[in-house]
Design an enzyme around this catalytic site. Structure first.
Site, PDB file in Angstrom:
ATOM      1  N   LYS A 192       0.860  -1.182   0.000  1.00 33.70           N
ATOM      2  CA  LYS A 192       0.000   0.000   0.000  1.00 33.70           C
ATOM      3  C   LYS A 192       0.895   1.230   0.000  1.00 33.70           C
ATOM      4  O   LYS A 192       1.501   1.569   1.007  1.00 33.70           O
ATOM      5  CB  LYS A 192      -0.916   0.044   1.223  1.00 33.70           C
ATOM      6  CG  LYS A 192      -1.976   1.150   1.113  1.00 33.70           C
ATOM      7  CD  LYS A 192      -2.456   1.654   2.461  1.00 33.70           C
ATOM      8  CE  LYS A 192      -1.535   2.663   3.093  1.00 33.70           C
ATOM      9  NZ  LYS A 192      -1.453   3.962   2.311  1.00 33.70           N
ATOM     10  N   GLU A 234      10.652   0.858  10.075  1.00 34.24           N
ATOM     11  CA  GLU A 234      11.687   1.886   9.881  1.00 34.24           C
ATOM     12  C   GLU A 234      10.969   3.214  10.013  1.00 34.24           C
ATOM     13  O   GLU A 234      10.212   3.626   9.139  1.00 34.24           O
ATOM     14  CB  GLU A 234      12.349   1.733   8.517  1.00 34.24           C
ATOM     15  CG  GLU A 234      13.699   2.450   8.406  1.00 34.24           C
ATOM     16  CD  GLU A 234      13.577   3.907   8.021  1.00 34.24           C
ATOM     17  OE1 GLU A 234      13.559   4.761   8.952  1.00 34.24           O
ATOM     18  OE2 GLU A 234      13.491   4.207   6.837  1.00 34.24           O
ATOM     19  N   CYS A 287      14.379  10.927   6.885  1.00 38.10           N
ATOM     20  CA  CYS A 287      14.475  10.498   8.279  1.00 38.10           C
ATOM     21  C   CYS A 287      15.906  10.487   8.803  1.00 38.10           C
ATOM     22  O   CYS A 287      16.119  10.486  10.013  1.00 38.10           O
ATOM     23  CB  CYS A 287      13.820   9.125   8.463  1.00 38.10           C
ATOM     24  SG  CYS A 287      14.377   7.879   7.310  1.00 38.10           S
ATOM     25  N   GLU A 294      10.823  15.607  15.553  1.00 35.00           N
ATOM     26  CA  GLU A 294      11.165  15.491  14.140  1.00 35.00           C
ATOM     27  C   GLU A 294      10.328  16.479  13.326  1.00 35.00           C
ATOM     28  O   GLU A 294       9.132  16.295  13.134  1.00 35.00           O
ATOM     29  CB  GLU A 294      10.926  14.064  13.651  1.00 35.00           C
ATOM     30  CG  GLU A 294      11.405  13.833  12.235  1.00 35.00           C
ATOM     31  CD  GLU A 294      11.221  12.398  11.772  1.00 35.00           C
ATOM     32  OE1 GLU A 294      12.036  11.934  10.970  1.00 35.00           O
ATOM     33  OE2 GLU A 294      10.254  11.747  12.211  1.00 35.00           O
TER      34      GLU A 294
END
Length: 503
Positions: free
Chosen positions: A199, A273, A307, A405
């Site tokens: 997906k 992850e 990231c 973040e």
């Protein structure tokens, strides 16, 4: 440390007279891909795919339902035994054929990726290049896997360790690297002998669908299945589905928690992850110019929607002034614009209005808390979701901008006095994906890298990746490894077969 606030003055370079990146003929079928064919979804449930440089709708894809996921999983189940029975050489040859097919369509894939994500063409070309390399590496690695040697570990009993595919893998990929993050999952999943349902992000599905279109004749029906849709519906059903043996996600920490909860009911394996908040620890003997030059790329690659981005600098107070001056000089010359505005464009837009609002919200709160802006600091004039490349200085320990973040073109700068303090503060974040250490002292480099609680630690560089080495994090950044032979291990199971040969 003193500096003057300065907004990037050049603004966004537009491309009003340039030809479009893609035409309607370049688009993949706006459908699901199940059991080797493209299938329609519900016509009344469509998702707009938006070019974030212009805010224009460039495609509409069907919004997948739980029933669409069930149909795709059934196809993957039906196809798994045939694919698993192929010997490694046969699967390797298919993966090489996939890589060749992608290499023959590099320009198309790069243009499609840039149109969907807004990223500069140089970044998209790099994505396609590493996508191809990932498939080539896994094609070779699957033919050279190693395991414990067969032998008698109990008297008169021969032990043989087998590596077997898990079965059906559910894959959920993010919007920041749609094609590349798909490849990081697909290549080892397929090499190991599994089938899958993927997906893609509902915001950036186009290159995943184009991938399926390009390789449809290379893979047996049911091996690769693509279902569009939102995480709360299609992603949740994939994670909880009892016939899915493992769910692998690249995404946010919140998405990782949701997937892990959904997977718990069937006790399936989970590969996560997730996010990062990479510290860049710069010691007094480091080269400030080299560090600033490296962060021009490592901090602002893909507009900081990365990231592993070098987003949180901890610099020794004795060289902080020089470093910030050099970093600001680098940042002020970054070329911001639409991908078709020139080959030299380095920074594109945020992927969506919602993410643009999130990033600019961080900047507004930081300024309200007294953090000073050395470069950038806010939105650039539209259309498009552009944020100026930003450097925030005089950031106090524990500030939101230095702990959370942001996932945008923002670097924060803090100072430290002692090595012990630098290590403690670098580790004092909930995420543990990557970090870097800058020093000319080899002993210090080894010692500090060993103490940093991050899955990858670079020394005198940042954001350098290779297919041969693992990528993955600690703490809130998840578990499991992408790339390298460790990824192959993640998508297989070990079986011990013991033979009694006493006579």
């Amino acid at each position: 440390m003193t500096t003057t606030a300065h907004h990037t003055g050049a603004g966004v370079r537009r491309a009003a007279d340039a030809p479009p990146l893609i035409t309607s003929a370049d688009l993949p079928p706006a459908r699901h891909f199940v059991d080797g064919a493209f299938l329609d979804g519900a016509p009344e449930r469509l998702i707009d795919v938006v070019d974030p440089s212009t805010e224009e709708v460039i495609a509409r894809v069907p919004e997948g339902t739980a029933e669409d996921i069930d149909r795709a999983v059934a196809a993957a189940v039906a196809g798994k035994d045939r694919w698993a029975r192929l010997v490694p050489r046969e699967r390797s040859e298919v993966l090489h054929a996939v890589a060749d097919r992608l290499a023959g369509h590099t320009d198309l894939l790069a243009r499609l990726e840039s149109a969907n994500t807004g990223k500069p063409l140089a970044v998209s070309r790099d994505d396609v290049g590493m996508t191809i390399d990932t498939f080539r590496f896994m094609a070779g690695a699957v033919r050279a896997s190693t395991s414990m040697a067969a032998g008698d570990y109990a008297e008169h009993h021969l032990s043989v360790i087998l590596r077997e595919p898990l079965g059906v893998i559910g894959v959920i990929t993010p919007w920041n690297y749609p094609l590349l993050m798909a490849a990081w999952k697909l290549a080892p999943v397929l090499a190991a002998g599994n089938t899958l349902v993927i997906k893609p992000s509902e915001q950036t599905p186009l290159t995943t669908l184009k991938f399926a279109e390009l390789v449809a004749d290379l893979l047996p029906p049911g091996v690769l299945n693509v279902v569009n849709g939102h995480g709360a519906v299609a992603g949740a059903r994939l994670a909880e589905h009892p016939d899915v043996n493992m769910i692998a996600l690249t995404g946010s920490v919140a998405s990782g928690r949701a997937v892990a909860r959904a997977a718990a009911g069937s006790l399936k394996r989970v590969h996560l992850e997730l996010g990062g908040k990479a510290p860049v620890v710069i010691f007094p003997d480091a080269d400030p110019a080299a560090a600033a030059s490296a962060l021009r790329v490592a901090g602002f690659w893909n507009a900081g929607q990365e990231c592993g981005a070098a987003c949180r600098v901890l610099v020794h107070e004795s060289i902080a002034g020089e470093f910030v001056e050099r970093l600001v000089g680098e940042v002020r010359t970054l070329a911001v614009g639409e991908p078709r505005a020139g080959e030299d464009i380095e920074v594109g837009p945020m992927v969506s209005r919602a993410h643009f609002d999130r990033v600019t919200g961080f900047l507004e709160r930081a300024k309200a808390e007294g953090v000073r802006v050395a470069a950038g600091g806010g939105a650039l004039e539209g259309p498009g979701f552009f944020v100026a490349p930003t450097v925030l200085v005089d950031v106090p320990e524990g500030a939101e901008a230095a702990r959370e973040e942001i996932f945008g073109p923002v670097i924060t700068v803090e100072t430290f006095t002692e090595e012990e303090e630098a290590v403690r503060r670098a580790n004092d974040v909930p995420l543990g994906l990557s970090a870097s250490v800058w020093t000319e002292n080899a002993r210090r480099a080894h010692a500090v890298a060993a103490r940093l609680d991050f899955g990858t630690v670079w020394v005198n560089s940042h954001l350098v990746l290779a297919s041969e080495v693992p990528w993955g994090g600690f703490k809130g950044s998840g578990y499991g490894r992408d790339l390298s032979v460790y990824a192959l291990d993640d998508y297989t199971r070990t079986k011990h077969v013991m033979h009694n040969h006493e006579r």
